[in-house]
Enzyme design. Structure first.
Site, PDB file in Angstrom:
ATOM      1  N   ASN A 206       1.088  -1.857   0.217  1.00 43.21           N
ATOM      2  CA  ASN A 206       0.102   0.606  -0.477  1.00 43.21           C
ATOM      3  C   ASN A 206       0.605   1.090   0.463  1.00 43.21           C
ATOM      4  O   ASN A 206       2.086   1.583   0.372  1.00 43.21           O
ATOM      5  CB  ASN A 206      -0.787  -0.069   1.829  1.00 43.21           C
ATOM      6  CG  ASN A 206      -1.511  -0.846   1.910  1.00 43.21           C
ATOM      7  OD1 ASN A 206      -2.347  -1.752   0.187  1.00 43.21           O
ATOM      8  ND2 ASN A 206      -2.133  -2.024   2.165  1.00 43.21           N
TER       9      ASN A 206
ATOM     10  N   HIS B 270      -4.887   2.917   1.877  1.00 43.83           N
ATOM     11  CA  HIS B 270      -5.347   2.107   3.066  1.00 43.83           C
ATOM     12  C   HIS B 270      -3.292   1.689   3.236  1.00 43.83           C
ATOM     13  O   HIS B 270      -3.190   0.718   4.323  1.00 43.83           O
ATOM     14  CB  HIS B 270      -5.348   0.548   2.547  1.00 43.83           C
ATOM     15  CG  HIS B 270      -6.823   0.974   2.477  1.00 43.83           C
ATOM     16  ND1 HIS B 270      -8.226   0.884   3.008  1.00 43.83           N
ATOM     17  CD2 HIS B 270      -7.162   0.707   1.245  1.00 43.83           C
ATOM     18  CE1 HIS B 270      -8.412   1.195   2.240  1.00 43.83           C
ATOM     19  NE2 HIS B 270      -8.654   1.040   1.099  1.00 43.83           N
TER      20      HIS B 270
ATOM     21  N   HIS C 293       6.034  -1.032   2.761  1.00 42.80           N
ATOM     22  CA  HIS C 293       6.347  -2.992   3.257  1.00 42.80           C
ATOM     23  C   HIS C 293       5.933  -3.938   2.690  1.00 42.80           C
ATOM     24  O   HIS C 293       4.492  -2.997   2.177  1.00 42.80           O
ATOM     25  CB  HIS C 293       6.089  -3.030   4.758  1.00 42.80           C
ATOM     26  CG  HIS C 293       4.680  -2.043   5.389  1.00 42.80           C
ATOM     27  ND1 HIS C 293       4.387  -0.470   5.450  1.00 42.80           N
ATOM     28  CD2 HIS C 293       3.649  -2.239   4.914  1.00 42.80           C
ATOM     29  CE1 HIS C 293       3.283  -0.294   5.266  1.00 42.80           C
ATOM     30  NE2 HIS C 293       2.240  -1.619   5.363  1.00 42.80           N
ATOM     31  N   PHE C 294       5.744  -5.270   1.955  1.00 41.22           N
ATOM     32  CA  PHE C 294       4.983  -6.060   1.138  1.00 41.22           C
ATOM     33  C   PHE C 294       4.761  -6.694   2.440  1.00 41.22           C
ATOM     34  O   PHE C 294       5.216  -7.496   3.376  1.00 41.22           O
ATOM     35  CB  PHE C 294       6.062  -6.877   0.601  1.00 41.22           C
ATOM     36  CG  PHE C 294       6.288  -5.620  -0.619  1.00 41.22           C
ATOM     37  CD1 PHE C 294       7.562  -5.253  -0.095  1.00 41.22           C
ATOM     38  CD2 PHE C 294       6.112  -5.762  -1.987  1.00 41.22           C
ATOM     39  CE1 PHE C 294       8.254  -4.147  -1.125  1.00 41.22           C
ATOM     40  CE2 PHE C 294       6.584  -5.332  -3.218  1.00 41.22           C
ATOM     41  CZ  PHE C 294       7.531  -4.011  -3.063  1.00 41.22           C
TER      42      PHE C 294
HETATM   43  P1  5GP Z   1      -0.146  -0.811   6.188  1.00 44.16           P
HETATM   44  O1  5GP Z   1      -2.047  -0.346   6.496  1.00 44.16           O
HETATM   45  O2  5GP Z   1       0.661   0.434   6.380  1.00 44.16           O
HETATM   46  O3  5GP Z   1       0.044  -1.213   4.522  1.00 44.16           O
HETATM   47  O4  5GP Z   1       0.250  -2.080   7.050  1.00 44.16           O
HETATM   48  C1  5GP Z   1       0.843  -1.273   8.914  1.00 44.16           C
HETATM   49  C2  5GP Z   1       0.485  -3.123   9.077  1.00 44.16           C
HETATM   50  O5  5GP Z   1       1.623  -3.022   9.962  1.00 44.16           O
HETATM   51  C3  5GP Z   1      -0.600  -3.510   9.401  1.00 44.16           C
HETATM   52  O6  5GP Z   1      -1.130  -4.470   9.223  1.00 44.16           O
HETATM   53  C4  5GP Z   1      -0.229  -4.058  10.950  1.00 44.16           C
HETATM   54  O7  5GP Z   1      -1.118  -4.539  11.597  1.00 44.16           O
HETATM   55  C5  5GP Z   1       1.106  -4.218  11.090  1.00 44.16           C
HETATM   56  N1  5GP Z   1       1.822  -3.367  11.926  1.00 44.16           N
HETATM   57  C6  5GP Z   1       1.479  -1.868  12.872  1.00 44.16           C
HETATM   58  N2  5GP Z   1       2.564  -1.615  13.779  1.00 44.16           N
HETATM   59  C7  5GP Z   1       2.587  -2.640  14.421  1.00 44.16           C
HETATM   60  C8  5GP Z   1       4.024  -3.601  15.082  1.00 44.16           C
HETATM   61  O8  5GP Z   1       4.220  -2.631  16.228  1.00 44.16           O
HETATM   62  N3  5GP Z   1       4.112  -4.655  15.015  1.00 44.16           N
HETATM   63  C9  5GP Z   1       4.058  -5.578  13.492  1.00 44.16           C
HETATM   64  N4  5GP Z   1       4.528  -6.384  13.305  1.00 44.16           N
HETATM   65  N5  5GP Z   1       3.053  -4.856  12.731  1.00 44.16           N
HETATM   66  C10 5GP Z   1       2.904  -4.032  13.105  1.00 44.16           C
END
Ligand code: 5GP
Length: 139
Positions: A86, A92, A99-100
Site C-alpha cells: 500500500n 490504505h 512494506h510488502f
Molecule cells: P499498511 O496498512 O500500512 O499497509 O499496513 C501496516 C501493517 O503494519 C498493518 O498490517 C499492521 O497490523 C502492522 N503493524 C502496525 N504496527 C505494528 C507493530 O508494532 N508490529 C508489527 N509486527 N506489525 C505492526
C-alpha cells in the site's frame, strides 16, 4: 523521513517476531494478521512509498520475497496467498515505511478481501496513456 513504528522495530526499540534478516531487508510477523503467517517484508533504509525506494533496496527485497513466500506456504500449509503493498493513506497505507504484506489465503473468509471494480480500457485513451508512461519511465 519521520520515525515510524518500523524504524523502531529495526532499531530494536520495539520487539518483533523476526522471520528473515539480511543487510538490506527485515521480515517479521504482522501484529494484526489477516490470516496465520501474515508477514511484513521491509527495507532497512526507510522510504515512505515504493516509488521512493532505491534500486538497491528494491532489488534486495525482490531477491528474497519469493523465498519468504515459499517459507510462509510451507509452514502454514496454505498454497494460495496475496502480496499487498500500500502507498498513501487513500491506498490504505498506515505505516509510512515501505512494506510488502505476504498474506496467506486459506479460505474465502480468512486473508485479504479485495474489491475489484474493473472499468473498461478505451483503445485510443490507452494508446496515449501508455505512450505517456513510456516517456515518463524513459525519464
Ligand atoms: P499498511 O496498512 O500500512 O499497509 O499496513 C501496516 C501493517 O503494519 C498493518 O498490517 C499492521 O497490523 C502492522 N503493524 C502496525 N504496527 C505494528 C507493530 O508494532 N508490529 C508489527 N509486527 N506489525 C505492526
Amino acid at each position: 523521513m519521520a520515525e515510524t513504528i518500523f524504524t523502531k522495530i529495526l532499531s530494536g526499540d520495539i520487539p518483533c517476531h523476526k522471520v528473515y534478516e539480511d543487510d538490506h531487508v527485515l521480515a517479521f510477523l504482522d501484529i494484526g494478521p489477516l490470516s496465520e503467517g501474515h508477514t511484513l517484508v521491509i527495507p532497512k533504509r526507510p522510504a515512505e512509498t515504493l516509488d521512493q525506494l532505491s534500486d538497491e533496496a528494491s532489488a534486495a527485497i525482490g531477491r528474497v520475497l519469493p523465498r519468504i513466500c515459499r517459507a510462509v506456504k510451507k509452514v502454514t500449509g496454505v498454497a494460495q496467498y496475496n502480496l499487498l503493498q500500500n502507498n498513501g493513506p487513500l491506498a490504505h497505507q498506515a505505516v509510512f515505511h515501505v512494506h510488502f504484506h505476504i498474506i496467506p489465503k486459506p479460505d474465502a473468509e480468512q486473508g485479504l478481501e479485495v474489491a475489484w471494480p474493473a472499468g473498461k480500457l478505451d483503445g485510443e485513451a490507452g494508446q496515449a496513456l501508455a505512450a505517456d508512461l513510456r516517456a515518463a519511465i524513459a525519464g
